[in-house]
Each structure stands twice: as structure tokens, then as C-alpha cells.
Design an enzyme around this catalytic site. Sequence first.
Site, PDB file in Angstrom:
ATOM      1  N   GLY A  94      14.630  67.344  17.468  1.00  0.00           N
ATOM      2  CA  GLY A  94      15.888  67.448  18.192  1.00  0.00           C
ATOM      3  C   GLY A  94      17.020  67.570  17.201  1.00  0.00           C
ATOM      4  O   GLY A  94      16.871  67.210  16.022  1.00  0.00           O
ATOM      5  N   CYS A 119      15.446  60.673  11.454  1.00  0.00           N
ATOM      6  CA  CYS A 119      16.625  61.457  11.816  1.00  0.00           C
ATOM      7  C   CYS A 119      16.975  62.373  10.654  1.00  0.00           C
ATOM      8  O   CYS A 119      16.955  61.933   9.506  1.00  0.00           O
ATOM      9  CB  CYS A 119      17.778  60.487  12.096  1.00  0.00           C
ATOM     10  N   LEU A 120      17.297  63.623  10.955  1.00  0.00           N
ATOM     11  CA  LEU A 120      17.631  64.567   9.885  1.00  0.00           C
ATOM     12  C   LEU A 120      18.884  64.131   9.128  1.00  0.00           C
ATOM     13  O   LEU A 120      19.088  64.519   7.984  1.00  0.00           O
ATOM     14  CB  LEU A 120      17.819  65.977  10.448  1.00  0.00           C
TER      15      LEU A 120
HETATM   16 ZN    ZN Z   1      19.164  61.947  14.694  1.00  0.00          ZN
END
Ligand code: ZN
Length: 183
Positions: free
Chosen positions: A51, A104-105
Site C-alpha cells: 500500500g 512501512c516504506l
Molecule cells: Zn506506511
Amino acid sequence: MALLKVAKLGNPILRQVAKQVNLKELGGQHGELQCFIDDMIDTMREEDGVGLAAPQVNRSLQIVVLEYENNERYPGELSIPVTVLVNPVLSDFGLEKVLGWESCLSLADFRGLVPRYTSVTLKAYNRNGDKVEKRATGFEAVVLQHEIDHLHGKVFLDRMEDLTQLAYQEEFEEFWLKKKPVL
Ligand code: ZN
């Protein structure tokens, strides 16, 4: 196709409440926002994310994209087809929460154990400006909560109840991930 630069923790844009999209600005197939959405999808795929929220690529707008298929970081979860959500809102949170390891990126290399609701109702618009409403459960519900948090200036660390369950990816694999028995 253009890959977008991912904002990392410490960049103030990740802590802002993102602006609502004026649906009229979604425009036609070749509009600026449509190109931006395509770039978000390309960037999510390139970075191996499941996402991505627009503030993570330096635009304070309420847009998220999701897609999941056999990602190494989340083995065994049900797939999610590529999805674009504009101005998404979650409601009717289920009574139960589940703990799961998230990454998370924008927090490259960290994994943390995060409690999330097991079911949520999603109301949003798709990239054509059509209304979307659904009840999401399981992994999809978790991904939605993670991504929509980004639109409100929150990251998964803020949701953790126990920071002793935060690890670097390498240490996560060494100490927390159940290793397969050696045969
Ligand atoms: Zn994230």
C-alpha cells in the site's frame, strides 16, 4: 511511468492531515491526478509495498493505493487486487483487534507488532469518482487502517502498545519470525 521519491519518517509531510481531493479534479484519463495515481501504483510496485498513501510520496492529498499478491514480507495472506481510494473514511470498527507485524516504506527496515481492528467499513471514491463502500476484514482491513492512518498524519509506531516489539528487519527475521525446522 515515473517513480516517486518516498518520504521517510522525520519529513513533516508524514505528520500532516492530508487535504481532501476535489472529485472534479480527478478529470479525464490523462489528467494530472490520473498520472499521479499511476505513478503511485508504479512506485508501490517498485518498492515492493502492499500500500502507499499520497503523503508518503510528498503530496498531502487523501489518496491511497493498495495491491497485494504473494509479497515476501507478508506470506500466506489473501490477495488484494490493485485498488485506488480517494477520500477514504473508515467506520464501524469491529470489537476485536488482532496483533500483526507491520512495516512501512517510510520507516524502511523497521517491523513492529501493531494491534488493528479485524473488520472495518470503508467508504471512499475510486479513481473515476464513483462511490465505493464495503466491509473489509482480515489482512485487507489491516492494510486499510495502516494506509488511511497516513492521511491523518499517523504511522504504525503511534499505534503500537509495546515498543519492545519493534525490530529491524534483519533482527525480526533472526529473533521473532518462526523459523522453519531444518529437515
Ligand atoms: Zn506506511
